[in-house]
Design a protein around this motif. Structure first.
Motif, PDB file in Angstrom:
ATOM      1  N   THR A  92       0.843  -1.316   0.056  1.00  0.00           N
ATOM      2  CA  THR A  92      -0.053  -0.124   0.081  1.00  0.00           C
ATOM      3  C   THR A  92       0.910   1.269  -0.020  1.00  0.00           C
ATOM      4  OG1 THR A  92      -0.239  -0.246   2.507  1.00  0.00           O
ATOM      5  CG2 THR A  92      -1.980  -1.360   0.944  1.00  0.00           C
TER       6      THR A  92
ATOM      7  N   TYR B  13       0.834   2.670  -3.278  1.00  0.00           N
ATOM      8  CA  TYR B  13      -0.329   3.115  -3.916  1.00  0.00           C
ATOM      9  C   TYR B  13      -0.611   4.396  -4.279  1.00  0.00           C
ATOM     10  CZ  TYR B  13      -3.123  -1.053  -2.574  1.00  0.00           C
ATOM     11  OH  TYR B  13      -3.655  -2.251  -2.250  1.00  0.00           O
TER      12      TYR B  13
ATOM     13  N   GLU C 291      -5.619   6.328  -4.307  1.00  0.00           N
ATOM     14  CA  GLU C 291      -5.787   5.070  -3.528  1.00  0.00           C
ATOM     15  C   GLU C 291      -5.731   5.027  -1.969  1.00  0.00           C
ATOM     16  OE1 GLU C 291      -4.825   1.558  -7.100  1.00  0.00           O
ATOM     17  OE2 GLU C 291      -3.323   2.862  -5.971  1.00  0.00           O
ATOM     18  N   ILE C 292      -4.506   5.767  -1.588  1.00  0.00           N
ATOM     19  CA  ILE C 292      -4.271   5.934  -0.183  1.00  0.00           C
ATOM     20  C   ILE C 292      -5.471   6.778   0.475  1.00  0.00           C
ATOM     21  CG2 ILE C 292      -2.596   7.075   1.525  1.00  0.00           C
ATOM     22  CD1 ILE C 292      -0.426   6.129  -0.618  1.00  0.00           C
TER      23      ILE C 292
ATOM     24  N   LEU D 205      -8.576   4.598   0.940  1.00  0.00           N
ATOM     25  CA  LEU D 205      -8.226   3.688   1.845  1.00  0.00           C
ATOM     26  C   LEU D 205      -8.391   3.988   3.105  1.00  0.00           C
ATOM     27  CD1 LEU D 205      -7.185   0.629   2.567  1.00  0.00           C
ATOM     28  CD2 LEU D 205      -4.866   1.786   2.498  1.00  0.00           C
TER      29      LEU D 205
ATOM     30  N   GLU E 237      -1.733   4.172   6.014  1.00  0.00           N
ATOM     31  CA  GLU E 237      -2.546   3.239   6.139  1.00  0.00           C
ATOM     32  C   GLU E 237      -3.532   3.223   7.754  1.00  0.00           C
ATOM     33  OE1 GLU E 237       0.737   2.020   3.730  1.00  0.00           O
ATOM     34  OE2 GLU E 237       0.720   3.080   5.741  1.00  0.00           O
TER      35      GLU E 237
END
Length: 465
Positions: free
Chosen positions: A43, A46, A50-51, A54, A300
């Motif tokens: 991740t 990413y 996208e992060i 998420l 994340e």
């Protein structure tokens, strides 16, 4: 021919590799550190979008849980008439949810403890209470598993591998107690490949012992408080110790790592020092990669904001949301640290946001009569490259006066000390504030905080950044 020590190290390394294989095959199903580590290693590359998505999904999931199982947030959501369905993005989350401070958490700690433990078991923890008001809270298995996986990721950024040895120069009672039983300590060193060097009172005998133990153990990474690492490096340099046989990188943690400190540590050990940022209540927040161009935020599992108080300033209060602690949620928590974001892309290719620097806590500053804010680093630089004072601490009880407590080096002379005092007063009045009066007080030692950390300055005044 391989020496007995080398053979034993090889056996230990192979043992740890086999343990990592068991983890990878999910034989320890409740704590899949390596499963999460593999996720984090993916991740981090990413795209920014996208992060963002998420992180947004995790924020909403946490808020939905709190609306059902956390008394504090149930009351807050009802009182402010918050509808989670109206939180369409991270920006609206930051607008709708209020900031929570340490004092508010202390007053409402019983309500912030969720009624339903989604990821048992839970563990009680607390801050060191350097301001005299410790913060008690809980963390669950989900938090510990993700956080440990993230620490492993950061160790990897320091060029450390899972089966290699680690050494800690650490000082927290909570962590030290885990290492204190000598009978268990040997077994821990064998299985985990870790040794713990207690930094509570670092006198010359203890630092000599650190050197001997590190020489024998030969870790691949050394983790420690920034001040403890700096003090250790200064001791070794002053006494002409040979450190050419050490082959470890260094991770500085738990305190601010300033440029002069980094230079001293890297010069003595001829290695790389990596800076990290975290706290007892929310660990593993950000860490440097090999380019050392700011600290990559662990997006994340953590959401970081900078609350600016001045319109034209990039510096502000750090606001944290822990995305993986459900048993005692920290949502938009102002932790008293001051920092700023970095706005350009890192060469490493990771798309995690970065903190350009951590300027320290509010407690790392003190006000002056002319309205300036003096940072602890100003005073630290005053005492570099001199031999009359071994240790110091600046205390402020009045706006126009500071007292410098100091430990005199008996190998120096009173004449040199007098000249140094005169020089320091002159620099403070010239470069900081001419209205600031300075007095000196000789002491036998400078006390550490309960956590084992050291404070360069202590201002007992109420002021704003």
């Amino acid at each position: 021919m391989v020496s007995n020590n080398s053979s034993f190290d090889l056996i230990q390394s192979n043992l740890r590799k086999k343990m990592m294989h068991l983890y990878n095959n999910n034989l320890f199903k409740k704590q899949n550190y390596l499963k999460y580590l593999n996720i984090l290693n993916q991740t981090q590359y990413y795209s920014e979008q996208e992060i963002y998505e998420l992180k947004y999904d995790k924020i909403v999931k946490l808020l939905r849980f709190c609306s059902k199982h956390n008394p504090f947030y149930q009351e807050l959501i009802e009182r402010l008439k918050i509808r989670i369905s109206n939180i369409k993005d991270i920006e609206s989350f930051e607008e709708i949810l209020p900031i929570i401070t340490k004092s508010e958490i202390q007053k409402n700690s019983h309500k912030l403890h969720s009624k339903f433990i989604a990821y048992p078991p839970e563990y009680q923890n607390s801050t060191g209470g350097s301001t005299g008001n410790p913060l008690n809270f809980f963390q669950d298995r989900y938090y510990h598993t993700w956080t440990f996986a993230d620490r492993l990721r950061h160790f990897q950024w320091c060029d450390w591998h899972l089966w290699e040895k680690k050494a800690y120069i650490w000082g927290s009672h909570k962590d030290y107690m885990n290492f204190k039983d000598r009978k268990l300590q040997g077994f821990r060193e064998l299985v985990s490949g870790e040794i713990f060097l207690n930094s509570f009172s670092m006198d010359q005998n203890k630092m000599q012992s650190f050197y001997n133990k590190l020489t024998k153990f030969q870790p691949k990474i050394l983790i420690g408080y920034a001040n403890a690492l700096n003090t250790f490096a200064q001791f070794l340099e002053k006494n002409n110790f040979d450190c050419s046989h050490f082959k470890f990188n260094i991770q500085s943690a738990a305190e601010n790592l300033y440029p002069e400190m980094r230079n001293t540590i890297e010069r003595m050990f001829q290695t790389n020092v990596f800076n990290s940022y975290g706290s007892r209540e929310i660990s593993s927040i950000a860490h440097e990669c090999k380019y050392k161009d700011g600290l990559h935020i662990s997006e994340e599992i953590r959401h970081v904001e900078i609350k600016k108080e001045k319109e034209n300033s990039e510096i502000g209060h750090i606001i944290l949301t822990d995305l993986v602690n459900y048993t005692f949620p920290f949502i938009r928590y102002q932790n008293e640290d001051i920092g700023e974001f970095s706005n350009h892309k890192c060469k490493c290719g990771r798309n995690l946001k970065r903190l350009k620097t951590i300027h320290g806590r509010k407690s790392d500053f003190m006000p002056t009569p002319s309205g300036k804010l003096a940072h602890s680093l100003f005073f630290t630089f005053l005492f570099y490259h001199q031999t009359s004072i071994l240790d110091f601490q600046v205390i402020q009880d009045r706006l126009d006066h500071i007292q410098i407590n100091y430990v005199f080096n008996q190998n120096s002379t009173q004449e040199k000390l007098k000249k140094l005092k005169t020089k320091i007063i002159k620099i403070i009045k010239k470069d900081l504030d001419h209205q600031l009066n300075v007095s000196f007080n000789e002491v036998k030692s400078i006390p550490s905080l309960a956590s084992g950390k050291r404070k360069c300055i202590i201002s007992n005044l109420d002021f704003s950044i």
